[in-house]
Design a protein around this motif. Structure first.
Motif, mmCIF file in Angstrom:
data_model
loop_
_atom_site.group_PDB
_atom_site.id
_atom_site.type_symbol
_atom_site.label_atom_id
_atom_site.label_comp_id
_atom_site.label_asym_id
_atom_site.label_seq_id
_atom_site.Cartn_x
_atom_site.Cartn_y
_atom_site.Cartn_z
ATOM 1 N N LEU A 660 0.879 -0.536 0.109
ATOM 2 C CA LEU A 660 0.210 0.051 -0.273
ATOM 3 C C LEU A 660 0.912 1.452 0.311
ATOM 4 O O LEU A 660 0.337 2.299 -1.026
ATOM 5 N N ALA A 661 1.651 1.366 0.998
ATOM 6 C CA ALA A 661 2.928 2.291 0.559
ATOM 7 C C ALA A 661 3.374 1.993 -0.698
ATOM 8 O O ALA A 661 3.497 3.820 -1.231
ATOM 9 N N LEU A 662 4.083 1.574 -1.538
ATOM 10 C CA LEU A 662 4.662 1.834 -2.625
ATOM 11 C C LEU A 662 3.546 2.455 -3.579
ATOM 12 O O LEU A 662 3.257 3.331 -4.414
ATOM 13 N N VAL A 711 -4.748 -2.733 -7.985
ATOM 14 C CA VAL A 711 -3.691 -3.445 -7.033
ATOM 15 C C VAL A 711 -4.219 -2.480 -5.426
ATOM 16 O O VAL A 711 -4.293 -3.323 -4.807
ATOM 17 N N ARG A 712 -3.921 -1.099 -5.680
ATOM 18 C CA ARG A 712 -4.550 -0.366 -4.834
ATOM 19 C C ARG A 712 -5.669 -1.395 -3.777
ATOM 20 O O ARG A 712 -6.225 -1.343 -2.755
ATOM 21 N N ALA A 713 -7.062 -1.168 -4.534
ATOM 22 C CA ALA A 713 -7.677 -0.924 -4.140
ATOM 23 C C ALA A 713 -8.235 -2.560 -3.730
ATOM 24 O O ALA A 713 -8.483 -2.864 -2.829
ATOM 25 N N ALA A 714 -8.082 -3.895 -5.019
ATOM 26 C CA ALA A 714 -7.360 -4.897 -3.921
ATOM 27 C C ALA A 714 -6.497 -4.985 -2.978
ATOM 28 O O ALA A 714 -7.683 -6.231 -1.861
ATOM 29 N N LEU A 715 -6.359 -4.385 -2.263
ATOM 30 C CA LEU A 715 -5.188 -4.442 -0.958
ATOM 31 C C LEU A 715 -6.477 -3.829 -0.124
ATOM 32 O O LEU A 715 -5.949 -4.311 0.820
ATOM 33 N N GLU A 725 -13.943 4.604 1.982
ATOM 34 C CA GLU A 725 -12.807 4.990 1.087
ATOM 35 C C GLU A 725 -12.339 3.616 0.281
ATOM 36 O O GLU A 725 -11.668 3.067 -0.833
ATOM 37 N N ALA A 726 -13.393 2.242 0.775
ATOM 38 C CA ALA A 726 -12.840 0.884 0.177
ATOM 39 C C ALA A 726 -14.267 0.588 -0.659
ATOM 40 O O ALA A 726 -13.682 0.298 -1.594
ATOM 41 N N ASP A 727 -15.869 1.591 -0.512
ATOM 42 C CA ASP A 727 -16.849 1.453 -1.737
ATOM 43 C C ASP A 727 -15.368 2.465 -2.913
ATOM 44 O O ASP A 727 -15.795 1.678 -4.366
ATOM 45 N N THR A 728 -15.323 3.598 -2.510
ATOM 46 C CA THR A 728 -14.566 4.306 -3.546
ATOM 47 C C THR A 728 -13.917 2.854 -4.668
ATOM 48 O O THR A 728 -13.778 2.647 -5.409
ATOM 49 N N ALA A 729 -12.552 2.973 -3.315
ATOM 50 C CA ALA A 729 -12.168 1.637 -4.028
ATOM 51 C C ALA A 729 -11.896 0.792 -5.459
ATOM 52 O O ALA A 729 -11.341 0.115 -5.885
ATOM 53 N N ARG A 730 -13.315 -0.065 -4.223
ATOM 54 C CA ARG A 730 -13.895 -1.009 -5.298
ATOM 55 C C ARG A 730 -14.476 -0.426 -6.451
ATOM 56 O O ARG A 730 -14.033 -1.561 -7.525
ATOM 57 N N GLU A 759 -5.692 -9.363 -13.456
ATOM 58 C CA GLU A 759 -7.036 -10.133 -13.135
ATOM 59 C C GLU A 759 -6.523 -11.095 -11.763
ATOM 60 O O GLU A 759 -8.157 -10.890 -11.483
ATOM 61 N N ARG A 760 -6.018 -11.610 -12.134
ATOM 62 C CA ARG A 760 -5.834 -12.132 -10.198
ATOM 63 C C ARG A 760 -5.711 -11.908 -9.668
ATOM 64 O O ARG A 760 -6.380 -12.080 -8.713
ATOM 65 N N LEU A 761 -5.468 -9.869 -9.457
ATOM 66 C CA LEU A 761 -5.579 -9.600 -7.964
ATOM 67 C C LEU A 761 -6.884 -9.226 -8.219
ATOM 68 O O LEU A 761 -7.455 -8.685 -6.539
ATOM 69 N N VAL A 762 -7.988 -9.018 -8.957
ATOM 70 C CA VAL A 762 -9.313 -8.507 -8.907
ATOM 71 C C VAL A 762 -10.457 -9.326 -8.856
ATOM 72 O O VAL A 762 -11.253 -8.732 -8.669
ATOM 73 N N SER A 763 -9.787 -10.729 -8.858
ATOM 74 C CA SER A 763 -10.964 -11.495 -9.127
ATOM 75 C C SER A 763 -11.759 -11.526 -7.556
ATOM 76 O O SER A 763 -13.062 -12.654 -7.661
ATOM 77 N N GLY A 764 -11.224 -11.390 -6.606
ATOM 78 C CA GLY A 764 -11.965 -11.504 -5.403
ATOM 79 C C GLY A 764 -12.779 -10.357 -5.349
ATOM 80 O O GLY A 764 -13.473 -10.787 -4.579
ATOM 81 N N LEU A 765 -12.816 -9.913 -5.866
ATOM 82 C CA LEU A 765 -13.238 -8.157 -5.478
ATOM 83 C C LEU A 765 -15.265 -8.444 -5.610
ATOM 84 O O LEU A 765 -15.093 -8.900 -6.926
#
Length: 765
Positions: A660-662, A711-715, A725-730, A759-765
């Motif tokens: 997240l920092a990166l 990546v940031r939204a998934a994290l 913040e979470a809803d906006t990121a999603r 695609e793998r990172l957002v597969s659980g959204l």
């Protein structure tokens, strides 16, 4: 002692010949034959014309005459076209030699031997080369450079005016490129960017600076030539254009080489008391310092270098260490001419690079000690000839151009040597040919007597040279035809005509069967045809066994086909060839995770994350570089640790916080750059286009930032962030992901990273 009169010598000759039992020669008959075939002397200008055209025109199209970069057929074809010009000059010179009756002196033996040994070192590297096609191209280019040395040295022995014409060609080509550079700089100033580093017709500012430091001393020497008095104003303007363009390149090595060359020129050219020379040198340094601090490109570069970490010098330092290690492991004949970018990878400390940024180290790595010693000998001989005392009968021309050529040629060679300690200019054809020409026209300085070769030996050498030249022209034309087909295939691929691209690549590989890039592109286009694609990738790997890019291209095709076991083998081979093959490490981790091997996947990503603390990672942490490799590493580790130890485990939290920092740092830097550029180009009608181009120059591409947002939204969601913040990121991640998927399916998106990671990172959204 009285010198015998011609009549006495003529009366004695028959008697001496009869006394030795030989038949007297009929001199009148031979002179008559020489008069009848005197028209062969018209070949003089035909021999010189290709050499002068190459010196004049290569700077004009320098950006299209680059070798050793990612393969582009047009550049290779044009570069080989100029090589053909020089080979034609060799053929014409050999043809003229067959009919020449005057035993004119040849170039110094040491110069011919040094040039021959350098070519021999490139040919000998075939025995160990890791890329035969690259060695063929580089050997052809070096051969043409050495032919330029010998032919111009020979032509200078025939006519001192050759030196003048060669100097004019180099200076004119340099002035043209410098003028284009100044025009580009003024355009960018009008667009609101006074810090632009100009590169004119060259591929980079440093390459343009390398040509300028060679051309300016010769242009300065031409100013005082009496024969050019009607063109003196043009010559002075050309000098001013070249001098003004150098600071606009903001090349620190170029400025250093320029100062050294002007010191050499002043010492050799200016006559008078020592205090006058010192005063003039101080005035020149003061003028240069004023120019440096007035022009924004140079001022900004120097301020950054003196106040912050200088990443370019850090990168050079690590590159030099790795290049030296490569030479130590291959000390005799090297790894093969033109193969540095591949052979260097196992020793790399700061990541891949195309060149060693030092001519001596790259030559030593490519051709070993033999090529290194030959290169040093060639440069030392060139400087030695310019510093030798001139004989009065060595240049009978009324202008006494020799007295002007000596300081100009010496300054040009010294500047080229200094600049090539920090950059490698010989991969750019204009710079290599300019250095070769300066050495060639300098070899007659201070040498009024050179060996004359017997007629029979001269004609034998000329006959061999003629046959060799014709054969080499045929080989070069085959490579040119293959390069044109490769360029056409790339254009067909961009237009979506895959079938035409395949046919063109097949024709190119028949002409140049050792060209790995053509086989690799053919394999990529045929990846949905298992047998044809596998054969093409196999040929690419066979002709370039040390190039990790071939392995990764094959691995991507295998992953698309679902053949994960073989894809894993290719990725592991890529990592062995290139320890910084980050894409291979991520793919290995992804395949291990799909197979349920969490420990193996964690091991691969930890290996990637460990690079962050190495020189490679420190260099990639430069503020001007957007680097997403370590973001993916830490995000992937956070996901794997959450699966293994739970989402609230210390390891998962640690990696999630680091990722997240990166991501937030990248987003912050992108927004700051975007706001600054929008404000800077507020009054420009092309503001949107300029902002996009400058962001891309800073590596902040919209595609990369989309992946960072995903990546940031998934994290955030994986960490259980609550609230707006979470809803906006999603919502933002889902919209970005849907858009990228549509672009991938339409075939207009090269998104390998998006397809395999995002695609793998957002597969659980």
């Amino acid at each position: 002692m009285r010198r015998p009169r011609p009549t006495d010598m003529a009366a004695r000759r028959p008697k001496n010949a009869l006394a030795k039992g030989r038949r007297p020669k009929d001199r009148s008959r031979r002179n008559s034959w020489a008069t009848e075939i005197g028209w062969w002397r018209c070949l003089d200008i035909l021999v010189e014309a290709p050499l002068f055209l190459a010196l004049l025109l290569t700077p004009v199209v320098a950006g299209e005459c680059v070798a050793g970069q990612p393969p582009r057929g047009g550049e290779l074809s044009l570069s080989l076209a100029f090589c053909t010009l020089i080979l034609v000059a060799l053929a014409l010179a050999a043809l003229r030699e067959l009919f020449e009756l005057d035993p004119l002196p040849w170039p110094p033996v040491a110069l011919v031997v040094a040039a021959g040994v350098l070519v021999a070192a490139h040919v000998a590297s075939y025995a160990v080369t890791i890329d035969r096609h690259a060695t063929t191209i580089e050997t052809a280019r070096i051969l043409c450079g050495m032919l330029m040395v010998v032919l111009l040295a020979r032509e200078s022995g025939r006519s001192p005016d050759v030196r003048l014409r060669a100097a004019i060609a180099i200076a004119a080509g340099t002035a043209w490129s410098a003028g284009v550079g100044i025009r580009d700089y003024l355009f960018n100033v009008r667009m609101g960017d006074p810090s632009w580093r100009t590169f004119g017709t060259f591929a980079s500012p440093n390459s343009l600076a390398g040509q300028i430091v060679i051309g300016f001393p010769l242009a300065l020497a031409l100013v005082s030539v009496r024969r050019l008095r009607p063109w003196q104003a043009v010559t002075i303007v050309g000098c001013m254009i070249i001098a003004v363009c150098l600071p606009l390149t903001a090349s620190k090595a170029g400025l250093l080489a320029f100062v050294a060359s002007m010191a050499v020129f002043a010492v050799l050219r200016i006559h008078g008391p020592a205090h006058r020379r010192v005063l003039l040198a101080l005035l020149c340094c003061a003028a240069l310092g004023l120019v440096v601090f007035v022009l924004p490109p140079v001022r900004n570069r120097l301020v950054v270098a003196l106040t912050t970490q200088n990443h370019s010098w850090v990168f050079r330092y690590y590159t030099w260490l790795a290049a030296a290690a490569c030479y130590i492991h291959h000390p005799v004949v090297g790894t093969g001419a033109g193969t540095f970018s591949q052979a260097y990878l196992p020793y790399a400390l700061a990541g891949p690079t195309h060149h060693a940024h030092c001519q001596l180290l790259e030559t030593a790595s490519d051709t070993g000690s033999i090529g290194l010693l030959a290169t040093v000998a060639l440069l030392v001989l060139g400087i030695r000839f310019t510093l030798a005392p001139a004989h009065a009968d060595s240049d009978p021309s009324p202008d006494a151009f020799l007295s002007l050529l000596r300081p100009g040629a010496a300054a040009a060679l010294v500047a080229a040597c200094i600049h090539n300690l920090f950059d490698y200019d010989w991969y750019v054809l204009p710079s290599m040919l300019s250095v070769a020409a300066v050495i060639g026209i300098s070899c007659g300085v201070g040498r009024s007597r050179r060996p004359a070769v017997r007629m029979a030996l001269r004609r034998s050498i000329a006959a061999i040279a003629l046959v060799v030249a014709v054969g080499l022209i045929g080989l070069v034309q085959r490579e040119r035809a293959a390069a044109r087909l490769f360029e056409s295939a790339q254009a067909s691929r961009r237009s979506g005509n895959t079938s035409a691209a395949v046919l063109q690549l097949e024709a190119a590989t028949r002409l140049a069967p050792g060209w790995g890039a053509a086989w690799r592109l053919l394999g990529i286009l045929q990846r949905y045809e298992p047998d044809a694609g596998r054969e093409a990738f196999g040929r690419a790997i066979a002709v370039q066994p040390a190039f990790a890019g071939n392995r990764m291209a094959f691995a991507e095709a295998l992953i698309e086909a679902g053949q994960y076991d073989e894809a894993k083998e290719q990725c592991e081979a890529a990592v062995r060839l290139d320890p910084h093959a980050t894409q291979a490490l991520v793919e290995l981790a992804a395949m291990a995770q799909q197979e349920g091997g969490l420990a193996t996947a964690i091991g691969w990503l930890e290996r990637l994350a460990a690079l962050e603390t190495t020189p490679y990672g420190r260099y990639k942490a430069a503020p001007e570089i957007l680097n997403t490799e370590f973001l993916y590493a830490h995000a992937g580790l956070a996901e794997l640790f959450a699966l293994r130890d739970g989402p609230d485990s210390p390891s998962a939290k640690r990696e999630r916080a680091r990722a997240l920092a990166l991501a937030e740092d990248m987003t912050r830097r992108y927004e700051a750059q975007y706001a600054a550029l929008m404000k800077k180009h507020d009054d420009s009608p092309d503001r949107a286009m300029l902002v996009r181009s400058f962001l891309a120059a800073y590596h902040f591409t919209p595609e990369a930032m989309r992946q960072v947002d995903i990546v940031r939204a998934a994290l955030l969601l994986a960490g259980g962030s609550a609230g707006g913040e979470a809803d906006t990121a999603r919502d933002r991640a889902m919209s970005i992901h849907s858009e990228t998927v549509r672009q991938i399916e339409s075939g207009n998106w090269p998104g390998v990273l998006v397809a395999t990671r995002a695609e793998r990172l957002v597969s659980g959204l």
